[in-house]
Structures are given as structure tokens and as C-alpha cells.
Design a protein around this motif. Structure first.
Motif, short mmCIF file in Angstrom:
data_model
loop_
_atom_site.label_atom_id
_atom_site.label_comp_id
_atom_site.label_asym_id
_atom_site.label_seq_id
_atom_site.Cartn_x
_atom_site.Cartn_y
_atom_site.Cartn_z
N TYR A 228 0.83 -1.29 -0.05
CA TYR A 228 -0.06 0.16 0.12
C TYR A 228 0.83 1.30 -0.14
O TYR A 228 0.69 2.17 -0.56
N LYS A 229 1.95 1.37 0.84
CA LYS A 229 2.64 2.47 1.15
C LYS A 229 3.55 2.82 -0.27
O LYS A 229 3.44 4.13 -0.61
N VAL A 230 4.11 1.77 -0.89
CA VAL A 230 4.94 1.88 -2.23
C VAL A 230 4.03 2.52 -3.27
O VAL A 230 4.18 3.63 -4.08
N SER A 231 2.68 2.07 -3.54
CA SER A 231 1.78 2.25 -4.57
C SER A 231 0.95 3.50 -4.11
O SER A 231 1.06 4.59 -5.12
N ASN A 237 2.84 10.99 -6.26
CA ASN A 237 4.20 11.57 -6.29
C ASN A 237 5.06 11.04 -7.67
O ASN A 237 6.31 10.85 -7.50
N TYR A 238 4.16 10.51 -8.86
CA TYR A 238 4.82 9.71 -9.82
C TYR A 238 5.81 10.73 -10.59
O TYR A 238 6.99 9.71 -10.80
N GLN A 239 5.78 11.89 -10.48
CA GLN A 239 6.91 12.49 -11.46
C GLN A 239 7.92 12.76 -10.57
O GLN A 239 9.19 12.22 -11.19
N ARG A 240 7.95 12.95 -9.31
CA ARG A 240 9.18 12.89 -8.45
C ARG A 240 9.69 11.58 -8.38
O ARG A 240 10.91 11.37 -8.57
N MET A 241 8.92 10.63 -8.31
CA MET A 241 9.44 9.19 -7.97
C MET A 241 10.17 8.55 -9.34
O MET A 241 11.18 7.99 -9.44
N LEU A 242 9.67 9.04 -10.44
CA LEU A 242 10.41 8.77 -11.79
C LEU A 242 11.50 9.46 -11.99
O LEU A 242 12.38 8.93 -12.27
N LYS A 243 11.46 10.70 -11.43
CA LYS A 243 12.79 11.32 -11.56
C LYS A 243 13.96 10.72 -10.95
O LYS A 243 15.02 10.59 -11.06
N ILE A 244 13.42 10.18 -9.55
CA ILE A 244 14.54 9.67 -8.71
C ILE A 244 14.99 8.16 -9.34
O ILE A 244 16.05 7.98 -9.35
N LEU A 245 13.97 7.54 -9.78
CA LEU A 245 14.20 6.45 -10.38
C LEU A 245 15.39 6.23 -11.37
O LEU A 245 15.88 5.38 -11.77
#
Length: 247
Positions: A228-231, A237-245
Motif C-alpha cells: 500500500y505505502k509504495v503504491s 508523487n509519480y513525477q518525483r518518483m520517476l525522476k528519482i528512479l
């Protein structure tokens, strides 16, 4: 809540194990396990890959009398004997009233169940087995459609349904529909044991969730689970998460 139907508890006979360094006794899920109580409606097994969800739920199903590759207790086919001996080391405590229906869905071997149904229907005895699954060959449907035929046609209530990663072939909207179908069946005195990665499938409100970790099984609230927490973090925050990844 004391269940009157279905299964109540798993008892792990640790004294019978000769070595905890060998598979399957070395998997994290069994590290501190002695008993596992089942919710009368839904029990979830959640956690990362490799923690032992499928091994544990397979052992539960086999100990309850189901074929290791899936199906009802009447399925006896064997395509490849790959299940672990864990079921020999557990005991299932049952409620006074036994379920009248049951099914073990193992997503990775559901193809073999579909093939066995076609083999059985070559014999001219009684009504076709496929009639209980919607009447259309499961091989002539998409993977998701065949799963959905199982939920809508074969599951009939007053049953014990053990599901290993049912979300594997279902879209998010079908996973939500699955929750509604589960609720209908639970209202008809059914019990579910489900291993899943899906935060949608895992959202049924009246349930127990066990998260499998390196330290064994931990009982969690829905919003405390890693899935749940990861999803939630990714979607919000998908844009930020994609940038980090992708850095």
C-alpha cells in the motif's frame, strides 16, 4: 469473532523439522511461525518476492485437500510435481461446519487446470465440466477473462477459496470488481485466503493481513503494508518518483 465455518488456524509442527537451513523451512515466512489464525471472512498474505507467500499458501491448500496445481478437491492431475513438502508439517484446525464448495487458484498453473477440464470433458459421462465455468473453453478466452469466468461462474458460495496472486491476469477495474464478487460470496458464508501484491485486492475491509518479512509474519493494518505505502507514494508523487528512479 469465532468462525463456525471454514478453517480456523494453521499449526506448524516445528518439532518435526530436521533442518531449518533447508528449503522450505528456511524461508522467512516460517522463521518464527508456530500458529496462524485465519479470519472467518478474508485472510491476506502480503510481502516482497521471495518471502514465502506462494510456498505457504500452497501448503495451506494442499493440507486442505486441494491439488497442488489448483482446482477443486476433485482435481487429481499432475503436470509437474514441484510443490514443497511443507504441507506435511502443518495441521489445519477446521470449524464445525465444513464448506460445501472450494477452489485453489494458482495463477501460474491455471493453464493446466483449463487443460485438465478439456481432458475430462472428452469423457461422455454427465454434464460437461466446463458448464460450471461459464460454458466457454477457458483456453478460448484471454487469461483475464478465464480468471473472471472462474470468479463469476464456478465460485458458488459456502466455500473455501484459496487464491495465489489472483491479480496476475486482472486489470485494476476487474480487481475492484473482484472485491465486489468476494463480498457477495462472503455474504453467502464463504471464506477467502489470498496471497497478493495488489493493494486493490488487499483492500477488503473485514480481513486480517499478514505481511511476510525477513523476520517472519507480522500482522498489519491495510495502510501499514509495504504494498500500500509504495503504491500510494508512487501514484501521488509519480513525477518525483520517476525522476528519482531514472537519475
Amino acid at each position: 469473532m469465532i468462525a463456525k465455518r471454514g478453517i480456523l488456524e494453521l499449526i506448524y509442527n516445528r518439532d518435526k523439522v530436521t533442518s531449518f537451513n533447508e528449503y522450505p523451512f528456511n524461508i522467512p515466512a516460517l522463521r518464527n511461525l508456530s500458529t496462524l489464525k485465519f479470519h472467518p471472512k478474508v485472510t491476506y498474505l502480503s510481502g516482497e518476492n521471495g518471502m514465502g507467500k506462494s510456498t505457504l499458501i500452497e501448503a495451506i491448500a494442499v493440507a486442505c485437500g486441494f491439488n497442488p496445481e489448483g482446482g477443486t478437491v476433485n482435481f487429481q492431475f499432475s503436470t509437474r510435481s514441484s510443490h514443497s513438502p511443507l504441507h506435511q508439517y502443518i495441521r489445519i484446525a477446521r470449524a464445525p461446519i465444513r464448506p460445501k464448495d472450494g477452489f485453489f487458484l494458482r495463477s501460474e498453473s491455471f493453464f493446466n487446470v483449463a487443460s485438465n477440464i478439456e481432458e475430462l470433458d472428452k469423457e461422455p459421462f454427465g454434464p460437461p465440466v466446463i458448464s460450471h465455468y461459464g460454458g466457454v473453453s477457458l483456453h478460448e478466452q484471454s487469461h483475464g477473462e478465464s480468471f473472471w469466468s472462474l470468479f463469476t461462474h464456478r465460485f458458488s458460495g459456502n466455500g473455501l477459496y484459496i487464491l495465489d496472486e489472483p491479480e496476475a491476469a486482472l486489470s485494476p477495474s476487474r480487481q475492484m470488481a473482484m472485491l465486489a464478487r468476494m463480498h457477495d460470496l462472503i455474504q453467502q458464508n464463504s471464506q477467502f485466503i489470498i496471497a497478493t501484491h495488489s493493494p486493490i485486492v488487499m483492500a477488503y475491509p473485514d480481513a486480517d493481513i499478514y505481511e511476510l518479512t525477513e523476520d517472519g509474519l507480522q500482522k498489519r493494518k491495510y495502510t501499514e503494508t509495504e504494498n500500500y505505502k509504495v503504491s500510494h507514494q508512487f501514484i501521488n508523487n509519480y513525477q518525483r518518483m520517476l525522476k528519482i528512479l531514472m537519475e
